[in-house]
Design an enzyme around this catalytic site. Structure first.
Site, PDB file in Angstrom:
ATOM      1  N   MET A  37       0.843  -1.203   0.000  1.00  0.00           N
ATOM      2  CA  MET A  37       0.000   0.000   0.000  1.00  0.00           C
ATOM      3  C   MET A  37       0.878   1.252   0.000  1.00  0.00           C
ATOM      4  O   MET A  37       0.400   2.350   0.298  1.00  0.00           O
ATOM      5  CB  MET A  37      -0.933  -0.011   1.201  1.00  0.00           C
ATOM      6  CG  MET A  37      -1.900  -1.200   1.163  1.00  0.00           C
ATOM      7  SD  MET A  37      -3.405  -0.936   2.075  1.00  0.00           S
ATOM      8  CE  MET A  37      -2.782  -0.714   3.719  1.00  0.00           C
ATOM      9  N   HIS A  41       8.926   1.130   3.396  1.00  0.00           N
ATOM     10  CA  HIS A  41      10.005   1.104   4.384  1.00  0.00           C
ATOM     11  C   HIS A  41      10.831  -0.154   4.140  1.00  0.00           C
ATOM     12  O   HIS A  41      10.537  -0.933   3.211  1.00  0.00           O
ATOM     13  CB  HIS A  41       9.445   1.166   5.804  1.00  0.00           C
ATOM     14  CG  HIS A  41       8.345   0.160   6.057  1.00  0.00           C
ATOM     15  ND1 HIS A  41       8.560  -1.196   6.047  1.00  0.00           N
ATOM     16  CD2 HIS A  41       7.018   0.328   6.311  1.00  0.00           C
ATOM     17  CE1 HIS A  41       7.432  -1.827   6.300  1.00  0.00           C
ATOM     18  NE2 HIS A  41       6.460  -0.934   6.443  1.00  0.00           N
ATOM     19  N   GLY A  43      10.874  -2.951   5.494  1.00  0.00           N
ATOM     20  CA  GLY A  43      10.095  -4.196   5.478  1.00  0.00           C
ATOM     21  C   GLY A  43       9.638  -4.514   4.061  1.00  0.00           C
ATOM     22  O   GLY A  43       9.812  -5.633   3.564  1.00  0.00           O
ATOM     23  N   HIS A  44       9.044  -3.501   3.406  1.00  0.00           N
ATOM     24  CA  HIS A  44       8.627  -3.697   2.009  1.00  0.00           C
ATOM     25  C   HIS A  44       9.835  -4.027   1.125  1.00  0.00           C
ATOM     26  O   HIS A  44       9.785  -4.910   0.267  1.00  0.00           O
ATOM     27  CB  HIS A  44       7.975  -2.422   1.461  1.00  0.00           C
ATOM     28  CG  HIS A  44       6.735  -1.985   2.166  1.00  0.00           C
ATOM     29  ND1 HIS A  44       6.669  -0.818   2.891  1.00  0.00           N
ATOM     30  CD2 HIS A  44       5.506  -2.550   2.243  1.00  0.00           C
ATOM     31  CE1 HIS A  44       5.450  -0.675   3.385  1.00  0.00           C
ATOM     32  NE2 HIS A  44       4.725  -1.709   3.009  1.00  0.00           N
ATOM     33  N   GLN A 160      -2.995 -12.452   7.189  1.00  0.00           N
ATOM     34  CA  GLN A 160      -3.196 -12.153   5.761  1.00  0.00           C
ATOM     35  C   GLN A 160      -2.465 -13.186   4.896  1.00  0.00           C
ATOM     36  O   GLN A 160      -3.004 -13.683   3.898  1.00  0.00           O
ATOM     37  CB  GLN A 160      -2.685 -10.757   5.441  1.00  0.00           C
ATOM     38  CG  GLN A 160      -2.623 -10.465   3.949  1.00  0.00           C
ATOM     39  CD  GLN A 160      -2.207  -9.048   3.654  1.00  0.00           C
ATOM     40  OE1 GLN A 160      -3.035  -8.159   3.592  1.00  0.00           O
ATOM     41  NE2 GLN A 160      -0.912  -8.825   3.494  1.00  0.00           N
TER      42      GLN A 160
HETATM   43  P1  AMP Z   1       1.355  -2.993   3.465  1.00  0.00           P
HETATM   44  O1  AMP Z   1       1.919  -1.937   2.584  1.00  0.00           O
HETATM   45  O2  AMP Z   1       1.312  -2.607   4.906  1.00  0.00           O
HETATM   46  O3  AMP Z   1       0.066  -3.562   2.937  1.00  0.00           O
HETATM   47  O4  AMP Z   1       2.396  -4.193   3.411  1.00  0.00           O
HETATM   48  C1  AMP Z   1       2.760  -4.780   2.205  1.00  0.00           C
HETATM   49  C2  AMP Z   1       3.535  -6.039   2.486  1.00  0.00           C
HETATM   50  O5  AMP Z   1       4.694  -5.719   3.243  1.00  0.00           O
HETATM   51  C3  AMP Z   1       2.731  -7.043   3.309  1.00  0.00           C
HETATM   52  O6  AMP Z   1       2.964  -8.353   2.805  1.00  0.00           O
HETATM   53  C4  AMP Z   1       3.291  -6.874   4.679  1.00  0.00           C
HETATM   54  O7  AMP Z   1       3.195  -8.029   5.491  1.00  0.00           O
HETATM   55  C5  AMP Z   1       4.740  -6.555   4.375  1.00  0.00           C
HETATM   56  N1  AMP Z   1       5.361  -5.861   5.507  1.00  0.00           N
HETATM   57  C6  AMP Z   1       4.871  -4.784   6.170  1.00  0.00           C
HETATM   58  N2  AMP Z   1       5.678  -4.472   7.210  1.00  0.00           N
HETATM   59  C7  AMP Z   1       6.688  -5.368   7.198  1.00  0.00           C
HETATM   60  C8  AMP Z   1       7.848  -5.570   8.019  1.00  0.00           C
HETATM   61  N3  AMP Z   1       8.100  -4.793   9.064  1.00  0.00           N
HETATM   62  N4  AMP Z   1       8.673  -6.589   7.712  1.00  0.00           N
HETATM   63  C9  AMP Z   1       8.423  -7.404   6.656  1.00  0.00           C
HETATM   64  N5  AMP Z   1       7.344  -7.264   5.839  1.00  0.00           N
HETATM   65  C10 AMP Z   1       6.496  -6.256   6.111  1.00  0.00           C
END
Ligand code: AMP
Length: 295
Positions: A37, A41, A43-44, A160
């Site tokens: 979304m 960061h 994580g992404h 999820q």
């Molecule tokens: P989002 O943009 O929050 O929908 O996240 C997109 C993807 O990034 C999802 O598969 C999340 O699980 C993953 N994600 C978000 N935060 C982290 C994190 N801290 N470490 C690893 N993956 C993450």
């Protein structure tokens, strides 16, 4: 080094996306998909790197999907930072970014939805009615749009990932799902786009999520096997943050997400907590057979 030429291609319509990925597939190359979304960061970016390591071509989608937000949630204020996201993806070397508008994803008359599997029921499903229906629907659409071979998700959104895995199995989708480890700040807080909402003080208090997970691991390492006792101790740690509101703190079976009474095998500790009205989630595995297992 960032250069203008390393910027990923940008597609905003399904037609543009297909025009780019169809020849890639025809060349026999594998496509990795990283649905996000935005407000990217580390994580992404860890998911992007995992895709690059395994696939020939990496597509990152940036789309704040309205149908997975319930009324009253943070859809309107969710951070939208496309320019800096593209810069970060350029540094990473992603191949293509798909960033569609709402009416490209949900065209007039859209009325087909994924009924999510049973594992969507507890935890987030109970707190956020309709969330997984919206998330599963958009993820299925993105899989089809990008014609991906492999899709990458984070363990951060553990439930999820289970929902998507089950959907892939149940609907015979021809792609593989990878779930990648949670990336954390040095003080343990899991990276999240929503962390940007936190004031500096609330950011400090938000470490209670990680502290409670660490405590759970310590208790297991010391031999504690009673799930109720562990969850109670975790809640007490969370509530040391003065304004913390607990949605849930639970010890569950990692496959079914059903609550466990005693830890007899690998168990998931999972929690959702509001700090200063920002909803944060986190989780970790507890390993009663090996109390010293690393995250
Ligand atoms: P989002 O943009 O929050 O929908 O996240 C997109 C993807 O990034 C999802 O598969 C999340 O699980 C993953 N994600 C978000 N935060 C982290 C994190 N801290 N470490 C690893 N993956 C993450």
């Amino acid at each position: 080094m960032t250069t203008a030429t390393s910027r990923p291609q940008l597609a905003t319509t399904v037609a543009q996306l297909r025009e780019i990925v169809d020849p890639v597939r025809r060349q026999g190359k594998t496509i990795g998909l990283v649905p996000t979304m935005g407000a990217l960061h580390e994580g992404h970016l860890s998911l992007v790197r995992a895709s690059q390591a395994e696939c020939d071509y990496t597509v990152v989608t940036i789309y704040v999907n309205p149908s997975q937000f319930a009324r009253g949630e943070d859809l309107a204020r969710y951070p939208r930072t496309l320019k800096s996201d593209l810069d970060a993806l350029a540094r990473c070397g992603a191949d293509l970014v798909f960033a569609p508008a709402d009416d490209e994803v949900y065209r007039p008359g859209h009325s087909t939805w994924v009924e999510p599997p049973a594992v969507a029921g507890p935890l987030e499903g109970r707190c956020r009615p309709g969330h997984f229906r919206g998330a599963a629907t958009v993820v299925l659409k993105l899989f089809n749009m990008a014609d991906a071979n492999v899709a990458y998700f984070g363990q951060k959104d553990y439930q999820q990932a289970l929902v998507i895995r089950q959907m892939v199995r149940d609907l015979d989708l021809a792609l593989e799902i990878r779930v990648c480890p949670i990336i954390r700040d040095p003080d343990g807080l899991a990276l999240s786009s929503r962390n940007a909402y936190l004031s500096p003080d609330a950011r400090r208090r938000a470490t209670v999520l990680w502290k409670s997970l660490q405590l759970a691991r310590e208790l297991v390492a010391q031999g504690q096997r009673d799930a109720g006792t562990i969850a109670q101790r975790m809640r007490a740690v969370v509530l040391t943050a003065e304004d913390a509101q607990i949605d849930y703190v639970a010890l569950v079976d990692p496959d079914s997400l059903e609550p466990v009474d005693r830890l007899t095998g690998r168990t998931l500790a999972v929690l959702a907590v509001k700090i200063e009205n920002t909803r944060l989630i986190d989780n970790c595995f507890l390993e009663p057979e090996d109390g010293n297992a690393e995250f």
